[in-house]
Design an enzyme around this catalytic site. Sequence first.
Site, PDB file in Angstrom:
ATOM      1  CG  HIS A   1       9.129  -1.473   6.098  1.00 46.89           C
ATOM      2  ND1 HIS A   1       8.582  -0.581   5.691  1.00 46.89           N
ATOM      3  CD2 HIS A   1      10.356  -1.317   5.983  1.00 46.89           C
ATOM      4  CE1 HIS A   1       9.729   0.280   4.902  1.00 46.89           C
ATOM      5  NE2 HIS A   1      10.866  -0.654   5.405  1.00 46.89           N
TER       6      HIS A   1
ATOM      7  N   PRO B   1       0.769  -1.337  -0.078  1.00 49.26           N
ATOM      8  CG  PRO B   1      -0.038  -1.134   2.257  1.00 49.26           C
ATOM      9  CD  PRO B   1       1.050  -1.991   1.230  1.00 49.26           C
ATOM     10  CG  MET B   2       3.659   2.002  -1.803  1.00 50.57           C
ATOM     11  SD  MET B   2       4.742   1.889  -3.406  1.00 50.57           S
ATOM     12  CE  MET B   2       3.632   0.862  -4.249  1.00 50.57           C
TER      13      MET B   2
ATOM     14  CB  CYS C   1       2.066   4.648   7.936  1.00 47.32           C
ATOM     15  SG  CYS C   1       2.215   6.293   6.950  1.00 47.32           S
TER      16      CYS C   1
ATOM     17  NE  ARG D   1      10.703   3.498  -1.586  1.00 49.44           N
ATOM     18  CZ  ARG D   1      11.807   3.788  -1.025  1.00 49.44           C
ATOM     19  NH1 ARG D   1      12.339   4.784  -1.518  1.00 49.44           N
ATOM     20  NH2 ARG D   1      12.273   2.844  -0.353  1.00 49.44           N
TER      21      ARG D   1
END
Length: 332
Positions: A170, A16-17, A99, A234
């Site tokens: 992450h 999700p970005m 985030c 990315r």
Amino acid sequence: MRADAVTEAAKLSVAPMMDWTDRHCRFFHRVLSRRALLYTEMVTAPAITRGDALHLLTFDAAEHPVALQLGGSDPAELAEATRIASGYGYDEINLNVGCPSDRVQSGCFGAVLMRQPDLVADCVKAMQDQSDVEVTVKCRIGVDEQDPEEALPRFLEAMEKAGIKRATIHARKAWLEGLSPKQNRDVPPLDYPLVYRMKAAFPDLHLSINGGVTSLDAAQVHLDHGMDGVMIGRAAYHTPADILLNADALMFGDVPAVRSAEDAAVAMLPYIEAHLSVGGRLNQITRHMLGLFAGRPGARGWKRTLSEEAHRDGAGPEVVLRALDHVTQHAA
């Protein structure tokens, strides 16, 4: 979609970005790969419960398997947002615990929640009560002064007790003080071995690793270390053909969705026409396609044509075909 099919898709997922993985981006990625699990941008629970973000919940049926990522820290509010979102047919609901943006911190959700695993456990249990699909979490290895060797297993233990069966880690700590959100994507060092150890310590959890993965070969290395899945961010966005065009064959042993990046560009034309027919603009879609031919002769012309022309009034599929000529001329 069956829960086991979604779990299988999580072998490779696109992260999700924010401002990137909207519905047009996801449709484009789905053209490139039938199998990878796709995630929405993070949508905050308050925005859903107030009705401000309901337009962000709609998606094309072709996007399946697709997961919704929610942000929030109030169990009741997350439960209500999950109830509302469940009606849209997502295959998974994911809670953001990773985030590092200022906006997220001010709302007391995202990576700052790594400090409050019990609260996160309450949140996911409330979400599970309102969801008919699996609830998952995406986290960091720790934040600020935390020792990841202690914080991450404590967090995962709380998640497992709360009924979580699948999580994405992450492999970087988030520094909420002193680093910008952009810096938090690159500056804190990656600690892949710690994440590998978590898979060994929590064998019943399906764990995906995220952070710094730039190729399918690198993804396979993580799988060879025992990880259940790999999430790519990315690289999947900026070089989508390198990651997604080959994903179905290399990661899932399946027939590729399309034969080439050129075929993918052409396959997008009916979707573009449908979007334009209801008042949409070309650049809302093509901004996600700029990197389709990255590294190939003609890529500069492709990108320049779309960048300069797709935002103009009346721009349509002919702009994409004109941009594609820059690539096909070199391939001829």
